[in-house]
Design a protein around this motif. Structure first.
Motif, mmCIF file in Angstrom:
data_model
loop_
_atom_site.group_PDB
_atom_site.id
_atom_site.type_symbol
_atom_site.label_atom_id
_atom_site.label_comp_id
_atom_site.label_asym_id
_atom_site.label_seq_id
_atom_site.Cartn_x
_atom_site.Cartn_y
_atom_site.Cartn_z
ATOM 1 N N TYR A 28 0.840 -1.190 0.000
ATOM 2 C CA TYR A 28 0.000 0.000 0.000
ATOM 3 C C TYR A 28 0.880 1.246 0.000
ATOM 4 C CZ TYR A 28 -3.098 -3.504 2.105
ATOM 5 O OH TYR A 28 -3.811 -4.634 2.373
ATOM 6 N N PRO A 29 0.646 2.194 -0.913
ATOM 7 C CA PRO A 29 1.347 3.474 -0.812
ATOM 8 C C PRO A 29 0.925 4.176 0.475
ATOM 9 C CG PRO A 29 0.258 3.244 -2.943
ATOM 10 C CD PRO A 29 -0.221 2.122 -2.078
ATOM 11 N N MET A 30 1.879 4.808 1.131
ATOM 12 C CA MET A 30 1.601 5.556 2.351
ATOM 13 C C MET A 30 1.537 7.043 2.020
ATOM 14 S SD MET A 30 4.271 3.446 4.798
ATOM 15 C CE MET A 30 4.359 4.733 5.998
ATOM 16 N N VAL A 31 0.468 7.701 2.446
ATOM 17 C CA VAL A 31 0.289 9.125 2.204
ATOM 18 C C VAL A 31 0.518 9.849 3.527
ATOM 19 C CG1 VAL A 31 -1.344 10.907 1.480
ATOM 20 C CG2 VAL A 31 -1.390 8.652 0.381
ATOM 21 N N ALA A 32 1.503 10.754 3.554
ATOM 22 C CA ALA A 32 1.815 11.495 4.777
ATOM 23 C C ALA A 32 0.691 12.471 5.107
ATOM 24 C CB ALA A 32 3.126 12.236 4.617
ATOM 25 N N LEU A 33 0.266 12.455 6.365
ATOM 26 C CA LEU A 33 -0.767 13.368 6.837
ATOM 27 C C LEU A 33 -0.181 14.352 7.845
ATOM 28 C CD1 LEU A 33 -3.791 14.016 6.646
ATOM 29 C CD2 LEU A 33 -4.143 12.488 8.569
ATOM 30 N N ALA A 34 0.701 13.867 8.701
ATOM 31 C CA ALA A 34 1.383 14.683 9.713
ATOM 32 C C ALA A 34 2.642 13.932 10.107
ATOM 33 C CB ALA A 34 0.478 14.904 10.921
ATOM 34 N N GLU A 35 3.439 14.540 10.974
ATOM 35 C CA GLU A 35 4.648 13.858 11.422
ATOM 36 C C GLU A 35 4.268 12.542 12.093
ATOM 37 O OE1 GLU A 35 8.589 14.552 14.191
ATOM 38 O OE2 GLU A 35 7.164 16.174 13.929
ATOM 39 N N ASN A 36 4.849 11.452 11.624
ATOM 40 C CA ASN A 36 4.611 10.104 12.152
ATOM 41 C C ASN A 36 3.193 9.583 11.935
ATOM 42 O OD1 ASN A 36 7.266 9.754 13.147
ATOM 43 N ND2 ASN A 36 6.759 11.044 14.888
ATOM 44 N N LEU A 37 2.414 10.234 11.078
ATOM 45 C CA LEU A 37 1.050 9.788 10.789
ATOM 46 C C LEU A 37 0.877 9.699 9.276
ATOM 47 C CD1 LEU A 37 -1.861 9.087 11.554
ATOM 48 C CD2 LEU A 37 -2.335 11.544 11.636
ATOM 49 N N PHE A 38 0.493 8.515 8.826
ATOM 50 C CA PHE A 38 0.289 8.263 7.408
ATOM 51 C C PHE A 38 -1.079 7.633 7.214
ATOM 52 C CE2 PHE A 38 4.766 8.437 8.048
ATOM 53 C CZ PHE A 38 5.297 8.963 6.886
ATOM 54 N N LEU A 39 -1.550 7.636 5.978
ATOM 55 C CA LEU A 39 -2.787 6.959 5.609
ATOM 56 C C LEU A 39 -2.488 5.969 4.499
ATOM 57 C CD1 LEU A 39 -5.215 10.007 5.410
ATOM 58 C CD2 LEU A 39 -4.991 8.377 7.294
ATOM 59 N N VAL A 40 -3.165 4.827 4.537
ATOM 60 C CA VAL A 40 -3.093 3.866 3.440
ATOM 61 C C VAL A 40 -4.520 3.546 3.028
ATOM 62 C CG1 VAL A 40 -0.891 2.889 4.161
ATOM 63 C CG2 VAL A 40 -2.990 1.834 4.943
ATOM 64 N N HIS A 41 -4.680 3.168 1.774
ATOM 65 C CA HIS A 41 -6.024 2.893 1.265
ATOM 66 C C HIS A 41 -6.091 1.463 0.761
ATOM 67 C CE1 HIS A 41 -9.464 3.084 -1.539
ATOM 68 N NE2 HIS A 41 -9.944 3.848 -0.583
ATOM 69 N N GLU A 42 -7.009 0.716 1.303
ATOM 70 C CA GLU A 42 -7.285 -0.651 0.849
ATOM 71 C C GLU A 42 -8.404 -0.541 -0.188
ATOM 72 O OE1 GLU A 42 -7.855 -4.123 -0.231
ATOM 73 O OE2 GLU A 42 -6.383 -4.100 1.368
ATOM 74 N N SER A 43 -8.156 -1.035 -1.394
ATOM 75 C CA SER A 43 -9.113 -0.846 -2.490
ATOM 76 C C SER A 43 -10.478 -1.449 -2.207
ATOM 77 C CB SER A 43 -8.541 -1.418 -3.789
ATOM 78 O OG SER A 43 -8.289 -2.800 -3.639
#
Length: 74
Positions: A28-43
């Motif tokens: 899963y690509p990780m999208v940075a949201l804040a320091e030490n916080l990322f989002l991933v998307h499961e299709s």
């Protein structure tokens, strides 16, 4: 779980459950949201899943993803 350059998260199902799923490894690509916080998307889901990195006061480092806290190992 493995965090790869990109950044990208690779999850691998192991143990008895691995025999019950068609694919044991997902990336899963990780999208940075804040320091030490990322989002991933499961299709297959309609939402994003947070992935958080943190360190305990005693120094141990963890990643929290999908309701599971996993310690960092080298």
């Amino acid at each position: 779980m493995e965090v790869l350059d990109g950044p990208k998260l690779r999850t691998t199902v192991t143990g008895p459950i691995a025999d019950m799923v068609p694919e044991t490894t997902h990336e899963y690509p990780m999208v940075a949201l804040a320091e030490n916080l990322f989002l991933v998307h499961e299709s297959s889901l309609r939402t994003w899943i947070p992935l958080t990195f943190y360190q305990l006061p005693t120094g141990e480092r963890y990643v929290h993803f999908g309701g599971r806290a996993t310690p960092k190992v080298s």
